[in-house]
Scaffold this motif. Structure first.
Motif, short mmCIF file in Angstrom:
data_model
loop_
_atom_site.label_atom_id
_atom_site.label_comp_id
_atom_site.label_asym_id
_atom_site.label_seq_id
_atom_site.Cartn_x
_atom_site.Cartn_y
_atom_site.Cartn_z
N ILE A 280 -59.98 -14.66 5.60
CA ILE A 280 -60.79 -15.10 4.46
C ILE A 280 -60.00 -14.95 3.17
CG2 ILE A 280 -62.78 -14.53 3.02
CD1 ILE A 280 -64.40 -13.99 5.42
N TYR A 281 -59.40 -13.75 2.99
CA TYR A 281 -58.81 -13.44 1.70
C TYR A 281 -57.64 -14.35 1.34
CZ TYR A 281 -61.75 -9.31 1.72
OH TYR A 281 -62.83 -8.47 1.75
N ALA A 282 -56.78 -14.67 2.32
CA ALA A 282 -55.58 -15.45 1.99
C ALA A 282 -55.93 -16.85 1.47
CB ALA A 282 -54.64 -15.50 3.19
N PRO A 283 -56.68 -17.65 2.24
CA PRO A 283 -57.01 -18.98 1.68
C PRO A 283 -57.88 -18.88 0.44
CG PRO A 283 -58.17 -18.61 3.77
CD PRO A 283 -57.21 -17.49 3.61
N ALA A 284 -58.73 -17.82 0.36
CA ALA A 284 -59.58 -17.66 -0.81
C ALA A 284 -58.73 -17.41 -2.05
CB ALA A 284 -60.55 -16.50 -0.60
N LEU A 285 -57.73 -16.54 -1.89
CA LEU A 285 -56.87 -16.21 -3.02
C LEU A 285 -56.12 -17.45 -3.50
CD1 LEU A 285 -56.36 -13.51 -4.40
CD2 LEU A 285 -54.17 -13.41 -3.20
N VAL A 286 -55.61 -18.23 -2.54
CA VAL A 286 -54.89 -19.45 -2.90
C VAL A 286 -55.80 -20.39 -3.69
CG1 VAL A 286 -53.81 -21.54 -1.98
CG2 VAL A 286 -53.27 -19.31 -0.99
N THR A 287 -57.05 -20.55 -3.20
CA THR A 287 -57.99 -21.43 -3.88
C THR A 287 -58.26 -20.94 -5.31
OG1 THR A 287 -59.07 -21.73 -1.75
CG2 THR A 287 -60.24 -22.54 -3.68
N ILE A 288 -58.55 -19.63 -5.43
CA ILE A 288 -58.90 -19.08 -6.73
C ILE A 288 -57.74 -19.23 -7.72
CG2 ILE A 288 -59.51 -16.97 -7.97
CD1 ILE A 288 -61.00 -16.10 -5.46
N VAL A 289 -56.53 -18.84 -7.26
CA VAL A 289 -55.38 -18.89 -8.16
C VAL A 289 -55.10 -20.33 -8.60
CG1 VAL A 289 -52.88 -18.54 -8.29
CG2 VAL A 289 -54.33 -16.78 -7.29
N THR A 290 -55.24 -21.27 -7.67
CA THR A 290 -55.00 -22.67 -8.02
C THR A 290 -56.00 -23.15 -9.08
OG1 THR A 290 -54.27 -23.07 -5.77
CG2 THR A 290 -54.77 -25.00 -7.11
N VAL A 291 -57.29 -22.88 -8.80
CA VAL A 291 -58.32 -23.36 -9.74
C VAL A 291 -58.19 -22.65 -11.09
CG1 VAL A 291 -60.79 -23.59 -10.12
CG2 VAL A 291 -59.86 -23.93 -7.85
N LEU A 292 -57.90 -21.36 -11.03
CA LEU A 292 -57.72 -20.60 -12.26
C LEU A 292 -56.59 -21.20 -13.10
CD1 LEU A 292 -59.18 -18.11 -13.28
CD2 LEU A 292 -57.40 -16.69 -12.28
N SER A 293 -55.49 -21.56 -12.44
CA SER A 293 -54.35 -22.15 -13.15
C SER A 293 -54.73 -23.49 -13.77
CB SER A 293 -53.16 -22.35 -12.20
OG SER A 293 -52.86 -21.15 -11.56
N VAL A 294 -55.40 -24.31 -12.97
CA VAL A 294 -55.80 -25.62 -13.47
C VAL A 294 -56.73 -25.47 -14.68
CG1 VAL A 294 -57.12 -27.69 -12.89
CG2 VAL A 294 -55.49 -26.77 -11.25
N ASN A 295 -57.68 -24.53 -14.57
CA ASN A 295 -58.60 -24.33 -15.69
C ASN A 295 -57.87 -23.81 -16.93
OD1 ASN A 295 -60.70 -25.16 -14.16
ND2 ASN A 295 -61.55 -23.13 -13.80
N ARG A 296 -56.86 -22.95 -16.70
CA ARG A 296 -56.09 -22.41 -17.83
C ARG A 296 -55.37 -23.56 -18.55
NH1 ARG A 296 -55.03 -20.99 -21.74
NH2 ARG A 296 -53.77 -19.32 -22.60
N ILE A 297 -54.81 -24.48 -17.78
CA ILE A 297 -54.10 -25.62 -18.38
C ILE A 297 -55.09 -26.48 -19.18
CG2 ILE A 297 -52.87 -27.76 -17.86
CD1 ILE A 297 -51.62 -26.27 -15.47
N SER A 298 -56.25 -26.69 -18.60
CA SER A 298 -57.26 -27.50 -19.29
C SER A 298 -57.65 -26.85 -20.62
CB SER A 298 -58.49 -27.66 -18.40
OG SER A 298 -59.56 -28.17 -19.13
N ARG A 299 -57.83 -25.53 -20.58
CA ARG A 299 -58.20 -24.79 -21.79
C ARG A 299 -57.11 -24.90 -22.84
NH1 ARG A 299 -62.24 -20.69 -21.93
NH2 ARG A 299 -62.73 -21.43 -19.84
N TRP A 300 -55.87 -24.80 -22.38
CA TRP A 300 -54.73 -24.89 -23.30
C TRP A 300 -54.67 -26.28 -23.94
CZ3 TRP A 300 -49.95 -27.63 -22.27
CH2 TRP A 300 -48.97 -27.42 -23.24
N LEU A 301 -54.91 -27.31 -23.13
CA LEU A 301 -54.92 -28.68 -23.66
C LEU A 301 -55.98 -28.83 -24.75
CD1 LEU A 301 -54.54 -30.85 -20.44
CD2 LEU A 301 -52.93 -30.65 -22.33
N ARG A 302 -57.13 -28.18 -24.54
CA ARG A 302 -58.20 -28.29 -25.51
C ARG A 302 -57.84 -27.58 -26.80
NH1 ARG A 302 -63.71 -26.44 -23.25
NH2 ARG A 302 -62.88 -24.38 -23.62
N LYS A 303 -57.19 -26.42 -26.64
CA LYS A 303 -56.83 -25.62 -27.83
C LYS A 303 -55.77 -26.31 -28.67
CE LYS A 303 -58.20 -20.94 -27.73
NZ LYS A 303 -58.03 -20.06 -26.58
N THR A 304 -54.79 -26.93 -28.00
CA THR A 304 -53.68 -27.54 -28.75
C THR A 304 -54.06 -28.90 -29.29
OG1 THR A 304 -52.82 -28.36 -26.67
CG2 THR A 304 -51.85 -26.33 -27.52
N ASP A 305 -55.28 -29.29 -29.04
CA ASP A 305 -55.71 -30.61 -29.50
C ASP A 305 -55.67 -30.70 -31.03
OD1 ASP A 305 -56.64 -33.10 -29.51
OD2 ASP A 305 -58.56 -32.69 -28.56
#
Lengths: 320, 282
Positions: B257-282
């Motif tokens: 459970i933990y391994a695929p869960a961690l991969v999913t969370i880290v991926t989504v977290l990274s994508v969300n961080r990029i989205s947030r950064w794009l919004r801030k630098t707007d």
């Protein structure tokens, strides 16, 4: 006041139109289904329908007639409050929904309560706690939003049921199990509320009146409670109303993870058995709940916040 | 990763430029994570030499180790290989979902914002309908209508994202239409198509990009949830949600459970961080 009356009437009219259109839309999506699941289901020997019953159900739904006629008849039945009959159990859909609805309502109410408490706690912490804690708390909502809902449920079960033995995973309707199921849903919802709340608090704290209050020597806590909280938390009413949909959708996952009965579980079972009338009824019911709650929020909002003009709907997180 | 190179140069850079290009370390990390995940989905064989479908029966339920980073499952299959090979399906279906939401929703938003009047009213009611149905419920109904496959789960997720894109694009078009330079362009004889392509779309692109990135992360979660319920491709497919769901049956091998869960969370977290950064630098 006539302005408000007109506004209320217009919004109520829109709501009715949206509900009817939702019914039509769901009907259309479901009738796109390849194959003929209705007769496949009915003819399945496992279901044990007699030829008479099949004929009765087929003629009840008018399955032998063109789709548009079917739509019209089903829509007119819906308007009179008749949700139809399940293809699986030959029971009235309204009964089936009524049976499981209380469980989901409890879950939804509990999770919204948890979400509100949690989101206000997070937003409070962000604005009240000293530096390292507040910055750490600031990233909590986006962390919550990055974790799939089913995983939160699995982790909670793993830790609190298997690990600490606080509740038994089998006893699904006990208060403790319900609390953790609600927490699973509430965490996701709280993140969305907290984001709006934090953004609003930031916005209010940067206003001139806040600066003036600070320069008068107002303490952080009183500042937060007396000045910033009220204008910041009003938009939460709108967000909370929008979250009703998330909760109903999330119930499918949460009820599956925790093995609860409820609307979500009913959806899962109807999808597995292609019980289309049930699916159609649940989706429409969810839309009705969403539309009614949002209608109420829209109607109450101008009364709560005198700054809102009636021309435009308040934009959620406009100052985010 | 040229962005980091820019910040590293000591040459005098005008303050304005420097501010624009200063990328926070977490964003750099997020881009690295996304690059790795894209690598996994394009060439899974490069990142994992082991077979994701046929296991070594002697190795079943091995905990994470140097040989098996994420351990092995009930058939002795390397979990890391399964995660890596499942990436293509999980990530590309999220991409399909975003594209559907972007194209369909974008078109609806453009039309209703640009044409206004009756078209706007009709499309607005349609979008209201899509908003009124809880998005996950909508995805479940659409995928059950289309059939249980990952691609259909992607389409269903895309349909549930249409409303958001339509709303954002409509408001962007309305914002641009009321701008003075657009008025000027129309007065100077610019056609509607010219105004659309030259002024409205470029102005809307930033907020649409930010929304698309956000929806990409969300779509990964929704598709994982659909796979978790068994509405995606059946095993031996190894979508992340399916892996987590399968791992539930072996509580004594929690890494499943933990391994695929961690991969999913880290991926989504990274994508969300990029989205947030794009919004801030707007």
């Amino acid at each position: 006041m006539s302005g408000y009356g007109g506004f209320a009437l217009r919004r109520a009219g829109q709501a009715v139109v949206v509900v009817l259109l939702t019914y039509v839309f769901t009907f259309w999506v479901i009738s796109v289904l390849p194959g003929d699941p209705v007769t496949t289901t009915l003819r399945n020997p496992q279901n044990g329908f007699t030829e008479e019953e099949i004929a009765r159900i087929v003629s009840y739904y008018g399955l032998d007639r063109p789709v548009l006629v079917q739509l019209w008849e089903s829509l007119s039945r819906f308007v009179t409050g008749d949700l139809g009959v399940s293809l699986r159990s030959n029971r009235s859909v309204a009964d089936m929904i009524g049976e499981v609805l209380p469980s989901t309502l409890v879950l939804a109410a509990a999770s919204l309560t948890i979400a509100v408490v949690l989101s206000f706690a997070i937003a409070f912490g962000v604005h009240y706690l000293p530096r390292p804690f507040s910055t750490a708390l600031r990233s909590v909502p986006s962390l919550f939003l990055s974790v799939p809902g089913f995983l939160v449920g699995l982790l909670l079960i793993q830790v609190f049921s298997f690990g600490l033995g606080l509740f038994r995973a089998i006893d699904t309707d006990g208060p403790v199990a319900t609390f953790f199921a609600a927490l699973t849903l509430g965490i996701w919802v709280s993140a969305q509320i907290a984001e709006v709340l934090i953004a609003n608090l930031d916005h209010e704290a940067a206003q001139e009146y806040a600066g003036v209050a600070r320069s008068r020597g107002l303490g952080r806590l009183r500042m937060l409670l007396k000045h910033l909280l009220k204008p910041s938390s009003l938009p939460v009413v709108t967000v909370l109303a929008l979250m009703i949909g998330e909760v109903l959708g999330g119930a499918v996952i949460t009820e599956a993870v925790f093995g609860r009965t409820g609307i979500g579980n009913l959806v899962e079972r109807s999808v597995a058995s292609q019980d289309l009338p049930v699916l159609q009824a649940v989706v429409t019911l969810a839309a009705v709940v969403f539309v009614v709650v949002n209608l109420l929020a829209d109607l109450v909002y101008p009364l709560l916040d005198p700054r809102v003009t009636l021309q435009a709907r308040p934009e959620v997180g406009a100052n985010a | 990763m040229t962005l980091t190179a820019v910040t590293a140069t000591e040459a005098p850079v005008p303050a304005r430029v420097r501010r624009t290009w200063r990328v926070p370390p977490t964003v750099v990390l997020s881009f690295l994570v996304v690059a790795l995940v894209v690598g996994w989905s394009v060439a899974p064989g490069v990142f994992s030499g082991q077979d994701p479908v046929n296991g070594v029966p002697a190795d079943l339920f091995a905990p994470p180790s140097a040989a098996h980073w994420f351990g092995t499952d009930h058939l002795g299959r390397d979990e890391f290989a399964r995660v890596v090979h499942g990436t293509a399906s999980s990530v590309s279906s999220a991409l399909v979902a975003v594209l559907i939401g972007l194209v369909v929703g974008g078109l609806i938003g453009l039309l209703s914002g640009f044409l206004g009047g009756l078209v706007d009213t009709v499309l607005a009611r349609f979008v209201d309908v899509l908003l009124a149905i809880p998005s996950f419920l909508l995805a479940v109904v659409v995928v059950s209508a289309l059939g249980f496959q990952t691609i259909n789960a992607a389409i269903a997720t895309g349909v549930s994202a249409v409303a958001v894109f339509a709303r954002v694009l409509r408001s962007e078009v309305l914002k641009a239409r009321s701008a003075v330079f657009v008025e000027a362009s129309l007065v100077l004889g610019g056609s509607r198509a010219h105004v659309l392509l030259r002024h409205v779309l470029p102005n809307a692109s930033r907020s649409v990009l930010q929304l698309a990135v956000l929806q990409f992360g969300l779509s990964i979660l929704v598709i994982a949830s659909l796979a978790f319920l068994g509405y995606g491709d059946p095993p031996p497919a190894s979508d992340w949600g399916l892996l987590i769901s399968a791992g539930r049956e072996y509580p004594l091998a929690p890494w499943l459970i933990y391994a695929p869960a961690l991969v999913t969370i880290v991926t989504v977290l990274s994508v969300n961080r990029i989205s947030r950064w794009l919004r801030k630098t707007d």
